[in-house]
Design a protein around this motif. Structure first.
Motif, PDB file in Angstrom:
ATOM      1  N   MET A 116       0.830  -1.206   0.000  1.00 21.57           N
ATOM      2  CA  MET A 116       0.000   0.000   0.000  1.00 21.57           C
ATOM      3  C   MET A 116       0.868   1.261   0.000  1.00 21.57           C
ATOM      4  O   MET A 116       0.345   2.364  -0.165  1.00 21.57           O
ATOM      5  CB  MET A 116      -0.896   0.039   1.248  1.00 21.57           C
ATOM      6  CG  MET A 116      -1.949  -1.051   1.339  1.00 21.57           C
ATOM      7  SD  MET A 116      -3.207  -0.975   0.027  1.00 21.57           S
ATOM      8  CE  MET A 116      -3.959   0.623   0.357  1.00 21.57           C
ATOM      9  N   TRP A 118       2.273   2.484   2.667  1.00 16.11           N
ATOM     10  CA  TRP A 118       1.961   3.217   3.894  1.00 16.11           C
ATOM     11  C   TRP A 118       3.203   3.413   4.755  1.00 16.11           C
ATOM     12  O   TRP A 118       4.108   2.575   4.771  1.00 16.11           O
ATOM     13  CB  TRP A 118       0.904   2.469   4.709  1.00 16.11           C
ATOM     14  CG  TRP A 118      -0.475   2.537   4.124  1.00 16.11           C
ATOM     15  CD1 TRP A 118      -0.841   3.159   2.969  1.00 16.11           C
ATOM     16  CD2 TRP A 118      -1.664   1.929   4.653  1.00 16.11           C
ATOM     17  NE1 TRP A 118      -2.190   2.994   2.753  1.00 16.11           N
ATOM     18  CE2 TRP A 118      -2.721   2.241   3.764  1.00 16.11           C
ATOM     19  CE3 TRP A 118      -1.953   1.168   5.787  1.00 16.11           C
ATOM     20  CZ2 TRP A 118      -4.029   1.805   3.984  1.00 16.11           C
ATOM     21  CZ3 TRP A 118      -3.266   0.749   5.998  1.00 16.11           C
ATOM     22  CH2 TRP A 118      -4.291   1.070   5.105  1.00 16.11           C
ATOM     23  N   ARG A 150      -6.459  -5.980   0.724  1.00 17.67           N
ATOM     24  CA  ARG A 150      -6.159  -4.839  -0.155  1.00 17.67           C
ATOM     25  C   ARG A 150      -7.407  -3.998  -0.391  1.00 17.67           C
ATOM     26  O   ARG A 150      -7.362  -2.770  -0.372  1.00 17.67           O
ATOM     27  CB  ARG A 150      -5.656  -5.317  -1.540  1.00 17.67           C
ATOM     28  CG  ARG A 150      -4.255  -5.817  -1.617  1.00 17.67           C
ATOM     29  CD  ARG A 150      -3.235  -4.714  -1.585  1.00 17.67           C
ATOM     30  NE  ARG A 150      -3.410  -3.684  -2.588  1.00 17.67           N
ATOM     31  CZ  ARG A 150      -2.451  -3.201  -3.338  1.00 17.67           C
ATOM     32  NH1 ARG A 150      -1.228  -3.709  -3.241  1.00 17.67           N
ATOM     33  NH2 ARG A 150      -2.670  -2.232  -4.190  1.00 17.67           N
ATOM     34  N   TYR A 151      -8.501  -4.697  -0.657  1.00 17.18           N
ATOM     35  CA  TYR A 151      -9.759  -3.994  -0.930  1.00 17.18           C
ATOM     36  C   TYR A 151     -10.132  -3.108   0.263  1.00 17.18           C
ATOM     37  O   TYR A 151     -10.442  -1.928   0.117  1.00 17.18           O
ATOM     38  CB  TYR A 151     -10.862  -5.020  -1.209  1.00 17.18           C
ATOM     39  CG  TYR A 151     -12.206  -4.419  -1.539  1.00 17.18           C
ATOM     40  CD1 TYR A 151     -12.607  -4.243  -2.863  1.00 17.18           C
ATOM     41  CD2 TYR A 151     -13.081  -4.023  -0.530  1.00 17.18           C
ATOM     42  CE1 TYR A 151     -13.841  -3.691  -3.160  1.00 17.18           C
ATOM     43  CE2 TYR A 151     -14.316  -3.464  -0.819  1.00 17.18           C
ATOM     44  CZ  TYR A 151     -14.695  -3.310  -2.141  1.00 17.18           C
ATOM     45  OH  TYR A 151     -15.904  -2.750  -2.432  1.00 17.18           O
ATOM     46  N   GLU A 154      -7.596  -0.157   0.731  1.00 19.32           N
ATOM     47  CA  GLU A 154      -7.750   0.936  -0.239  1.00 19.32           C
ATOM     48  C   GLU A 154      -8.959   1.803   0.090  1.00 19.32           C
ATOM     49  O   GLU A 154      -8.911   3.029   0.035  1.00 19.32           O
ATOM     50  CB  GLU A 154      -7.855   0.379  -1.662  1.00 19.32           C
ATOM     51  CG  GLU A 154      -6.464   0.104  -2.226  1.00 19.32           C
ATOM     52  CD  GLU A 154      -6.460  -0.827  -3.429  1.00 19.32           C
ATOM     53  OE1 GLU A 154      -7.532  -1.010  -4.058  1.00 19.32           O
ATOM     54  OE2 GLU A 154      -5.386  -1.385  -3.733  1.00 19.32           O
ATOM     55  N   MET A 157      -8.129   3.921   3.150  1.00 18.04           N
ATOM     56  CA  MET A 157      -7.222   5.032   2.885  1.00 18.04           C
ATOM     57  C   MET A 157      -7.964   6.161   2.200  1.00 18.04           C
ATOM     58  O   MET A 157      -7.740   7.331   2.515  1.00 18.04           O
ATOM     59  CB  MET A 157      -6.027   4.563   2.044  1.00 18.04           C
ATOM     60  CG  MET A 157      -4.998   5.651   1.835  1.00 18.04           C
ATOM     61  SD  MET A 157      -4.701   6.721   3.313  1.00 18.04           S
ATOM     62  CE  MET A 157      -3.141   6.106   3.892  1.00 18.04           C
ATOM     63  N   ARG A 158      -8.878   5.813   1.295  1.00 19.56           N
ATOM     64  CA  ARG A 158      -9.673   6.848   0.644  1.00 19.56           C
ATOM     65  C   ARG A 158     -10.475   7.615   1.687  1.00 19.56           C
ATOM     66  O   ARG A 158     -10.504   8.846   1.699  1.00 19.56           O
ATOM     67  CB  ARG A 158     -10.593   6.210  -0.400  1.00 19.56           C
ATOM     68  CG  ARG A 158     -11.012   7.168  -1.479  1.00 19.56           C
ATOM     69  CD  ARG A 158     -11.512   6.448  -2.723  1.00 19.56           C
ATOM     70  NE  ARG A 158     -12.610   5.558  -2.392  1.00 19.56           N
ATOM     71  CZ  ARG A 158     -12.831   4.384  -2.956  1.00 19.56           C
ATOM     72  NH1 ARG A 158     -12.030   3.935  -3.896  1.00 19.56           N
ATOM     73  NH2 ARG A 158     -13.854   3.636  -2.615  1.00 19.56           N
TER      74      ARG A 158
END
Lengths: 210, 210
Positions: A116, A118, A150-151, A154, A157-158
């Motif tokens: 990611m 991060w 991952r899904y 993500e 994070m959005r």
């Protein structure tokens, strides 16, 4: 204002305020006579923060002292001060297992963070917390896939970048930034969990015609 | 298989299995002799479910009995069976306040559900749970805006519809659907919370250069 007025303005009883003063959580007022001290906005702000840490974060007084020390240490960068509060809010860890299974799960967590891009302190307790959850899923025969993680990552994070960080007032008093972080982390976290369950119920009704 | 084999296959001690049999959580085996009963796949599946409800859901035996009754009642629609488990997993509520403040917050929750077009039972404890969180945010002087709640709700509906519901095996045995729901709700909920905190740390590092 006098201590009685500070109590009225904050809604916190005088004996509790005196306890915070003794514990060093609240700075002393300005002594204006032998038995009289003056308190101000700064004390009100501090009391709000203590209340948020106690009632929302449900933190023990020892953790609160550490966070207050970080707030008072003006030399400490804001990111590090917020990190002190953030880590204290992590779920109490089961004793950190030192076995092959945990190490393997921790490797998967490290891989996720790296993929990611991060920036997370490798000592962050949150990393072990996530590894423990992965181990439990494995034990139940329902392992989390990399694709799922991952899904989720993500999506979150959005959320954080678009919506959450802007709410923290970085430029104001240090107390206010920490208070806002605590409320954001704990109460919005709970709201998130409840809204997820409401969405699940609604989607189950739609799919199964309940 | 015999009870000793059921114990070996499930990892659950024989006395615990006997306790579940007495409590009616586990159906009796097929009696093949006076002191001997045969157990099968169905019993293994049931033990997995009990373990998930106990260890992951941390539910008391009384709640587990109710969920098992719903699993065994083949007449009960799947949506309702899942709802029984789902509501049991809600956080234990503080006593439901019956005051103006709570009613106003509950109105806001109802408005949100309606504006999202969600189908949620008006008796769902989750609705009061969300209302209580909103009241606490108000008290702390950091009220949640309608815009924030909508943003969260939309994000979560996308997550649930695109990613979560497909993981629940609706067509298999009823036990398996409930087990999957429990793990999905509780453990993925925790993973979600931890990932959100990791995303916050990373974004704070990026913004503040920690």
């Amino acid at each position: 204002m006098r201590i009685s007025q500070l109590s009225a303005a904050s809604g916190i009883p005088i004996p509790t305020i005196k306890y915070y003063l003794r514990e060093g959580l609240l700075p002393q007022g300005e002594q204006t006579a032998v038995t009289r001290a003056e308190y101000g906005e700064r004390h009100l702000r501090r009391l709000r923060l203590i209340r948020a840490l106690l009632e929302v974060g449900r933190l023990p007084v020892a953790s609160i002292s550490k966070i207050i020390a970080a707030v008072e240490d003006e030399e400490m960068p804001v990111h590090q001060m917020l990190g002190t509060a953030h880590y204290a809010l992590s779920s109490p860890m089961e004793p950190r297992p030192d076995d092959e299974e945990h190490r393997a799960a921790r490797e998967r967590v490290n891989g996720l963070i790296e993929s990611m891009g991060w920036t997370v302190n490798p000592e962050a307790p949150t990393l072990d917390e996530l590894a423990q959850i992965l181990v439990r899923m494995d034990h139940l025969g329902m392992p989390a896939t990399e694709q799922s993680l991952r899904y989720y990552a993500e999506l979150l994070m959005r959320l954080v970048a678009e919506h959450e960080m802007e709410k923290i007032p970085f430029d104001g008093p240090r107390e206010t930034a920490v208070e806002s972080l605590v409320v954001g982390t704990v109460l919005y976290g709970k709201a998130f969990d409840v809204l997820r369950r409401l969405a699940q119920e609604s989607e189950s009704a739609r799919l199964l015609g309940g």
